[in-house]
Structures are given as structure tokens and as C-alpha cells.
Scaffold this motif. Structure first.
Motif: not given
Length: 283
Positions: A90-93, A208-213, A235-237
């Protein structure tokens, strides 16, 4: 002399057809057609399925190799839930789904088609609502297909250690349902942000910045308040309901329900901002 204007049946039928198309069902149908008329949509959906299934298989294989290590011989039970392995992609999806959500609206601004769309639907908000509904339906479908295929390809590997997710287990459906829910929220977040920014590169970078970076960067800041803030990022939540084992959760003390509410809040705020921008700004 008075002139009498008569309306032919053909004219009446044409006006009725136009009126029907301007109803919300017509707007939704139009958004559905526009979405699937783009090759980028098919490529994005295909990539989502391929990446999620492949990563699930890689995760299952890595677990197999880990358990087969000599030092793991005395371990009675592996701590990772089978559903976490199947849904590991899911982290790639979320990356590809976020791109799809962004392009659904920014692509129209790039081509100028948005002017025709808003001319046909002057109230504007039904356009955003139709895009959100169509995007939600597609995301649910592609997530379900990805999960089903990932389950099938990982079962032969996971069955060797009794890690195949039990479909009668509530935790299995919490993870599976949570994965679908999270990807839908990511898609809507990207759609809302794209409506505000109206630029593909900027929207994709922001999502992508909000979700990953941002979570990755904040992990290296050893301040308690920074770590507390990080748990309220999307993502952490989301790991509050996507991780069965607390060792794999980044949500701190958030419950599954609280994590779902935090994730939803980002999408609601983005869509609300998008709705305001759509109403107030020129196309």
C-alpha cells in the motif's frame, strides 16, 4: 402582425437530452468517460496493481527467508500478521493512486478542457463531487483487485508457516478494509490539492511530500514534540489501523478509529479548499 413560434418535436427532444446531461448523473457519466478515455489512467491503474502485488510477494519471500534463518528456529510464532504482509504494497500503491487523483483534475487545467467542463456545469461543485465519486469507485476497485491477486500469489509462500490471513478474522478485514480506505483518502487528498494548485507537478510533489518525505525527515528529529506531531501525519496515522502488531505502527497512542479520523481530516480539508477555489477562481 404577431408571429407564432412553434417548437418541433426534434427541438424539444434535443433540449430534454441536454437537460438530462446537466443533471448530476450526466455530470458523473461525463467524468467517468473522461477518466477512462485517457491512457494515463489505464497505465496508472495497471502500475498500481502490478506494484502492490509484486511488493506483497517480495515481502512474503523476505519473511520466508527470515523465518528460515537458524536463529529463528526456536521461535514459535512470527510477530507479523499475514494481512500485513499481503497488504504491504500500500505504501507504493498510494504513490500511483495519488498521481491518478492529481491528474484527474490538473490534466484538465493543462489542456484547457476545464473551461468547457465548467461552462457546461456553471455551478461547478457538481464537477468536483462527480470527480470524487468516480475516483473513489476506481480506487476501491483497483485496491480490491490488488488485494485479491496479492492474496493468491503470497498464499503458497505464507502457508508454509501458517501465515495465510484468516478471512474469518476481524483483524484481517481491519487491515484489508483499512488499506482500501487509506488509498481512497489519498486519492481524494490529491484531487482536492490538485483543484487548489491546478498544476500536476506541484500537486504530485505536495502529495508525496506530505505522505512520504515529511514523515521520513521528521524521524531524524529527536524531539518529543516533533515525534508527537509526526503521528498526526497521514501515513503514520494510517498505521493505527493498518498495523496489527504495535511494533510496526508509527501512530503512537492513536487508536484505529482515531487514526482513520486523522487520515479523513486531511482529505476533507483538501476537498473543501478545492471546492472554495473552484467556486471563487476563474478557470
Amino acid at each position: 402582425m404577431s408571429t407564432v413560434t412553434t417548437e418541433t418535436p426534434a427541438t424539444s427532444t434535443h433540449r430534454s437530452a441536454v437537460a438530462a446531461d446537466l443533471r448530476f448523473t450526466g455530470v458523473l457519466r461525463g467524468e467517468w468517460i473522461k477518466m477512462f478515455s485517457l491512457r494515463s489512467t489505464w497505465w496508472t491503474l495497471g502500475t498500481t496493481v502490478a506494484v502492490m502485488v509484486l511488493f506483497a510477494l517480495l515481502q512474503a519471500t523476505s519473511v520466508q527467508l527470515l523465518i528460515d534463518q537458524p536463529e529463528m528456529a526456536g521461535l514459535e510464532e512470527f510477530s507479523m500478521h499475514g494481512a500485513e504482509i499481503v497488504s504491504a504494497g500500500y505504501q507504493f500503491g498510494m504513490v500511483t493512486i495519488g498521481v491518478l487523483g492529481a491528474l484527474l483534475v490538473t490534466g484538465e487545467y493543462a489542456t484547457g478542457m476545464i473551461r468547457s467542463t465548467l461552462s457546461a456545469v456553471p455551478t461547478r461543485l457538481p464537477v468536483l463531487a462527480a470527480k470524487a465519486i468516480a475516483l473513489t469507485g476506481v480506487t476501491v476497485a483497483v485496491s480490491a483487485v490488488s488485494l485479491a491477486l496479492a492474496y493468491l500469489v503470497t498464499t503458497p509462500v505464507l502457508s508454509r508457516h501458517d501465515l495465510v490471513p484468516d478471512l474469518a478474522d476481524a483483524q484481517t478485514w481491519q487491515v484489508f478494509g483499512g488499506m482500501v480506505y487509506f488509498l481512497v483518502m489519498v486519492a481524494l487528498l490529491a484531487l482536492g490539492l490538485g483543484t487548489v494548485l491546478r498544476h500536476s507537478a506541484g500537486t504530485i510533489t505536495g502529495v508525496l511530500g506530505l505522505l512520504l518525505l515529511l514523515p521520513i525527515a521528521l524521524q531524524f528529529v529527536n524531539l518529543d514534540w516533533v515525534q508527537d506531531v509526526m503521528t498526526y501525519l497521514p501515513l503514520p496515522a494510517a498505521t493505527a489501523f493498518l498495523a496489527v502488531n504495535p511494533e510496526y505502527s508509527m501512530a503512537g497512542g492513536l487508536t484505529a478509529g482515531q487514526g482513520a479520523a486523522v487520515v479523513a481530516a486531511y482529505s476533507v480539508v483538501a476537498l473543501t479548499a478545492g471546492a472554495v477555489a473552484l467556486r471563487r477562481r476563474d478557470a
